[in-house]
Design an enzyme around this catalytic site. Structure first.
Site, PDB file in Angstrom:
ATOM      1  N   HIS A 207       2.302  -7.046 -10.424  1.00  0.00           N
ATOM      2  CA  HIS A 207       1.550  -6.307 -11.444  1.00  0.00           C
ATOM      3  C   HIS A 207       2.191  -6.496 -12.814  1.00  0.00           C
ATOM      4  O   HIS A 207       1.491  -6.618 -13.823  1.00  0.00           O
ATOM      5  CB  HIS A 207       1.494  -4.817 -11.093  1.00  0.00           C
ATOM      6  CG  HIS A 207       0.443  -4.475 -10.070  1.00  0.00           C
ATOM      7  ND1 HIS A 207       0.545  -4.820  -8.754  1.00  0.00           N
ATOM      8  CD2 HIS A 207      -0.748  -3.822 -10.205  1.00  0.00           C
ATOM      9  CE1 HIS A 207      -0.531  -4.392  -8.095  1.00  0.00           C
ATOM     10  NE2 HIS A 207      -1.334  -3.781  -8.955  1.00  0.00           N
ATOM     11  N   HIS A 249       8.436  -0.476  -6.618  1.00  0.00           N
ATOM     12  CA  HIS A 249       9.423  -1.449  -7.093  1.00  0.00           C
ATOM     13  C   HIS A 249      10.683  -0.791  -7.624  1.00  0.00           C
ATOM     14  O   HIS A 249      10.656   0.364  -8.065  1.00  0.00           O
ATOM     15  CB  HIS A 249       8.838  -2.276  -8.249  1.00  0.00           C
ATOM     16  CG  HIS A 249       7.764  -3.218  -7.814  1.00  0.00           C
ATOM     17  ND1 HIS A 249       8.036  -4.431  -7.239  1.00  0.00           N
ATOM     18  CD2 HIS A 249       6.416  -3.115  -7.870  1.00  0.00           C
ATOM     19  CE1 HIS A 249       6.891  -5.034  -6.957  1.00  0.00           C
ATOM     20  NE2 HIS A 249       5.894  -4.254  -7.329  1.00  0.00           N
TER      21      HIS A 249
HETATM   22  C1  LIG Z   1     -12.422 -12.092  -7.020  1.00  0.00           C
HETATM   23  C2  LIG Z   1     -12.296 -13.562  -7.096  1.00  0.00           C
HETATM   24  C3  LIG Z   1     -13.117 -14.305  -8.071  1.00  0.00           C
HETATM   25  C4  LIG Z   1     -11.439 -14.212  -6.327  1.00  0.00           C
HETATM   26  C5  LIG Z   1     -10.560 -13.560  -5.366  1.00  0.00           C
HETATM   27  C6  LIG Z   1      -9.467 -14.476  -5.032  1.00  0.00           C
HETATM   28  C7  LIG Z   1      -8.452 -13.736  -4.255  1.00  0.00           C
HETATM   29  C8  LIG Z   1      -8.440 -13.876  -2.787  1.00  0.00           C
HETATM   30  C9  LIG Z   1      -7.569 -12.991  -4.875  1.00  0.00           C
HETATM   31  C10 LIG Z   1      -6.489 -12.203  -4.196  1.00  0.00           C
HETATM   32  C11 LIG Z   1      -5.922 -11.272  -5.173  1.00  0.00           C
HETATM   33  C12 LIG Z   1      -4.860 -10.429  -4.550  1.00  0.00           C
HETATM   34  C13 LIG Z   1      -4.998  -9.911  -3.182  1.00  0.00           C
HETATM   35  C14 LIG Z   1      -3.780 -10.196  -5.260  1.00  0.00           C
HETATM   36  C15 LIG Z   1      -2.626  -9.392  -4.763  1.00  0.00           C
HETATM   37  C16 LIG Z   1      -2.268  -8.427  -5.840  1.00  0.00           C
HETATM   38  C17 LIG Z   1      -1.119  -7.569  -5.398  1.00  0.00           C
HETATM   39  C18 LIG Z   1      -1.334  -6.485  -4.465  1.00  0.00           C
HETATM   40  C19 LIG Z   1       0.103  -7.837  -5.887  1.00  0.00           C
HETATM   41  C20 LIG Z   1       1.309  -7.047  -5.560  1.00  0.00           C
HETATM   42  O1  LIG Z   1       1.763  -6.534  -6.759  1.00  0.00           O
HETATM   43  P1  LIG Z   1       3.213  -5.900  -6.846  1.00  0.00           P
HETATM   44  O2  LIG Z   1       3.311  -5.393  -8.258  1.00  0.00           O
HETATM   45  O3  LIG Z   1       3.284  -4.789  -5.867  1.00  0.00           O
HETATM   46  O4  LIG Z   1       4.185  -6.987  -6.567  1.00  0.00           O
END
Ligand SMILES: CC(C)=CCC/C(C)=C/CC/C(C)=C/CC/C(C)=C/COP(=O)(O)O
Length: 286
Positions: A207, A249
């Site tokens: 994030h 985090h």
């Molecule tokens: C919606 C479109 C056009 C495509 C989707 C593509 C796709 C499968 C995207 C996945 C996005 C996704 C699941 C991202 C993860 C984000 C996440 C939870 C990150 C963790 O963040 P953190 O700050 O906890 O490290």
């Protein structure tokens, strides 16, 4: 009458060494510390030859500390620069473990919304809203929608590059998370929506990287009034803070994430897809 070994005084090994002093042969143990009054040629043979010195230097600091009496440094005989070399790795280790301890302590103190019954549990829904605002899916979906809806070439170019940047971010964060494999804080409740398997790891915060990269992107490519620019910066900061407050985090995950996202924007600029590049790429594939 000297033994036959005395004919080869330079021989070393597990057996005692024979040395000549005042014309008499004496036995000298290799395992005992050398007497300071030993003749110079014996001192040389015991540990000051280049090979032995190299071996000593390649020993780990811990091992060298343990065998201080044989190197002479524990009794103050070792050269001062050797002591300096030995101190440096331990200093770095101490500094890193102190930083880690501060990080863990601070993150625990700030994790006040980790669950509903935490001290700031009532603001958890607001923090989760900030979490959604920095999630990959709304950003990818929103960018894809704007790309589809945009009727100007300039708008399409910007949106396409943002989309590529978001994909690049997911890949880079996934690689670093898989390499570092730092566990999320113990007080975190793993109730995030739509995560990849690497998202069980916390370093860096995805994030934070996304917020920093998108924040820079918006400030550079959208013509925004001053209050809106401030709002963008505020949003970036709040997304980072909410990661620690939710207990997702540690502070260092977010700080590194901000730095990584900032650098990722530079990468997006370097790899910028211009309409000409796009036409070239599309022309090649057609
Ligand atoms: C919606 C479109 C056009 C495509 C989707 C593509 C796709 C499968 C995207 C996945 C996005 C996704 C699941 C991202 C993860 C984000 C996440 C939870 C990150 C963790 O963040 P953190 O700050 O906890 O490290």
């Amino acid at each position: 009458m000297p033994s036959p070994k005395a004919k080869n005084p330079g021989r070393s090994g597990g057996s005692p060494v024979l040395g000549s002093s005042n014309g008499r042969y004496e036995f000298m143990s290799l395992t005992k510390p050398l007497n300071r009054s030993s003749p110079p040629h014996l001192l040389q043979r015991q540990g000051s030859d280049p090979t032995t010195a190299r071996l000593r230097a390649s020993e780990s600091p811990t091992r060298r500390r343990g065998s201080g009496s044989s190197t002479g440094s524990a009794s103050g005989q070792g050269p001062p620069e050797e002591d300096g070399i030995r101190l440096n790795p331990s200093l770095i280790r101490v500094a890193l473990s102190s930083l880690l301890a501060i990080d863990l302590w601070l993150s625990k103190q700030l994790g006040v919304c980790a669950c509903e019954d935490s001290s700031w549990g009532s603001v958890r829904p607001l923090m989760k809203l900030l979490e959604i605002s920095g999630h990959g899916i709304p950003w990818l979906a929103g960018t894809a929608y704007c790309l589809y809806k945009s009727d100007s070439a300039a708008g399409q170019e910007v949106m396409l590059n943002l989309f590529m940047g978001l994909l690049l971010d997911l890949i880079l964060v996934g690689i670093v998370k898989a390499l570092v494999r730092r566990r999320r804080p113990a007080h975190n409740r793993m109730d995030m929506f739509a995560t990849f398997s690497v998202d069980r790891y916390s370093f860096p915060s995805g994030h934070a990287t996304r917020a920093a990269m998108c924040g820079r992107f918006l400030l550079a490519h959208l013509v925004l009034a001053a209050p809106l620019r401030v709002l963008v910066l505020l949003w970036v900061g709040l997304v980072g803070l909410s990661r620690v407050m939710l207990g997702r985090h540690n502070v260092t995950d977010v700080v590194f994430g901000f730095w990584m996202g900032y650098c990722q924007y530079n990468l997006v600029e370097m790899l910028w897809l211009s309409p000409q590049t796009l036409q070239g790429l599309l022309g090649q594939s057609a």
